[in-house]
Design a protein around this motif. Structure first.
Motif, PDB file in Angstrom:
ATOM      1  N   GLU A  76       0.827  -1.207   0.000  1.00  0.00           N
ATOM      2  CA  GLU A  76       0.000   0.000   0.000  1.00  0.00           C
ATOM      3  C   GLU A  76       0.859   1.254   0.000  1.00  0.00           C
ATOM      4  O   GLU A  76       0.553   2.219  -0.698  1.00  0.00           O
ATOM      5  CB  GLU A  76      -0.923  -0.011   1.215  1.00  0.00           C
ATOM      6  CG  GLU A  76      -2.082   0.964   1.124  1.00  0.00           C
ATOM      7  CD  GLU A  76      -1.679   2.387   1.434  1.00  0.00           C
ATOM      8  OE1 GLU A  76      -2.226   3.299   0.781  1.00  0.00           O
ATOM      9  OE2 GLU A  76      -0.842   2.599   2.312  1.00  0.00           O
ATOM     10  N   GLY A  79       2.851   1.219  -3.456  1.00  0.00           N
ATOM     11  CA  GLY A  79       2.037   0.922  -4.635  1.00  0.00           C
ATOM     12  C   GLY A  79       1.512   2.196  -5.266  1.00  0.00           C
ATOM     13  O   GLY A  79       1.905   3.316  -4.933  1.00  0.00           O
ATOM     14  N   PRO A  80       0.576   2.025  -6.204  1.00  0.00           N
ATOM     15  CA  PRO A  80       0.009   3.200  -6.875  1.00  0.00           C
ATOM     16  C   PRO A  80      -0.785   4.056  -5.896  1.00  0.00           C
ATOM     17  O   PRO A  80      -1.311   3.580  -4.900  1.00  0.00           O
ATOM     18  CB  PRO A  80      -0.900   2.588  -7.948  1.00  0.00           C
ATOM     19  CG  PRO A  80      -1.167   1.202  -7.489  1.00  0.00           C
ATOM     20  CD  PRO A  80       0.016   0.788  -6.669  1.00  0.00           C
ATOM     21  N   SER A  81      -0.879   5.332  -6.215  1.00  0.00           N
ATOM     22  CA  SER A  81      -1.589   6.243  -5.319  1.00  0.00           C
ATOM     23  C   SER A  81      -3.098   6.058  -5.475  1.00  0.00           C
ATOM     24  O   SER A  81      -3.579   5.426  -6.415  1.00  0.00           O
ATOM     25  CB  SER A  81      -1.201   7.689  -5.619  1.00  0.00           C
ATOM     26  OG  SER A  81      -1.564   7.994  -6.950  1.00  0.00           O
ATOM     27  N   GLN A  83      -7.050   6.684  -6.187  1.00  0.00           N
ATOM     28  CA  GLN A  83      -7.777   7.336  -7.273  1.00  0.00           C
ATOM     29  C   GLN A  83      -8.493   8.564  -6.731  1.00  0.00           C
ATOM     30  O   GLN A  83      -8.902   8.606  -5.580  1.00  0.00           O
ATOM     31  CB  GLN A  83      -8.788   6.372  -7.869  1.00  0.00           C
ATOM     32  CG  GLN A  83      -8.163   5.181  -8.536  1.00  0.00           C
ATOM     33  CD  GLN A  83      -9.226   4.233  -9.069  1.00  0.00           C
ATOM     34  OE1 GLN A  83     -10.398   4.412  -8.823  1.00  0.00           O
ATOM     35  NE2 GLN A  83      -8.777   3.237  -9.803  1.00  0.00           N
ATOM     36  N   THR A  97      -7.057   2.521   3.339  1.00  0.00           N
ATOM     37  CA  THR A  97      -6.499   1.546   2.388  1.00  0.00           C
ATOM     38  C   THR A  97      -5.394   0.724   3.044  1.00  0.00           C
ATOM     39  O   THR A  97      -5.291  -0.480   2.792  1.00  0.00           O
ATOM     40  CB  THR A  97      -5.960   2.242   1.130  1.00  0.00           C
ATOM     41  OG1 THR A  97      -4.996   3.219   1.503  1.00  0.00           O
ATOM     42  CG2 THR A  97      -7.076   2.876   0.329  1.00  0.00           C
TER      43      THR A  97
END
Length: 124
Positions: A76, A79-81, A83, A97
């Motif tokens: 987390e 990883g990608p931020s 949305q 998250t």
């Protein structure tokens, strides 16, 4: 000391039964240890016994859950931020998250730890 002494411990013992030596125990009064109930032991004296050692399941479950939570948290964080909505707000907060993914990976880690413990226990 007089015979009217109220304290019997302070008077000397004059009774013949008090001075008699104790009788030795008779054979009937001696208690022999009995064999414990249950089946007779297997094997002969001097044989080696194989002791079955079991895996510590709670240790594997807890270790797997902790490692899974750590891996989920790292995924987390790196990883990608999150949305963004049309208004520019995040759908989920970073804390939520992190919690969701951490708990998800903790459950997966505990399951993986249980599988590893079962495999190790069956091999012995």
């Amino acid at each position: 000391m007089t015979s009217a002494d109220p304290n019997p411990r302070s008077r000397p013992a004059t009774d013949a039964a008090d001075n008699a030596p104790e009788a030795p125990e008779t054979a009937a009064a001696q208690v022999t240890p009995e064999r414990p109930e249950g089946p007779a032991p297997l094997g002969r004296p001097g044989d080696r016994l194989r002791i079955r050692r079991s895996v510590n399941y709670p240790a594997f479950l807890i270790t797997g859950a902790i490692l899974g939570f750590i891996v989920g948290g790292l995924i987390e964080l790196f990883g990608p931020s999150a949305q963004l909505t049309d208004a520019g707000e995040a759908i989920y907060t970073p804390a939520s998250t992190f919690s969701y993914i951490g708990v998800l990976f903790a459950m997966a880690g505990a399951l993986l730890g249980a599988v590893v413990a079962l495999v190790l226990d069956r091999r012995r």
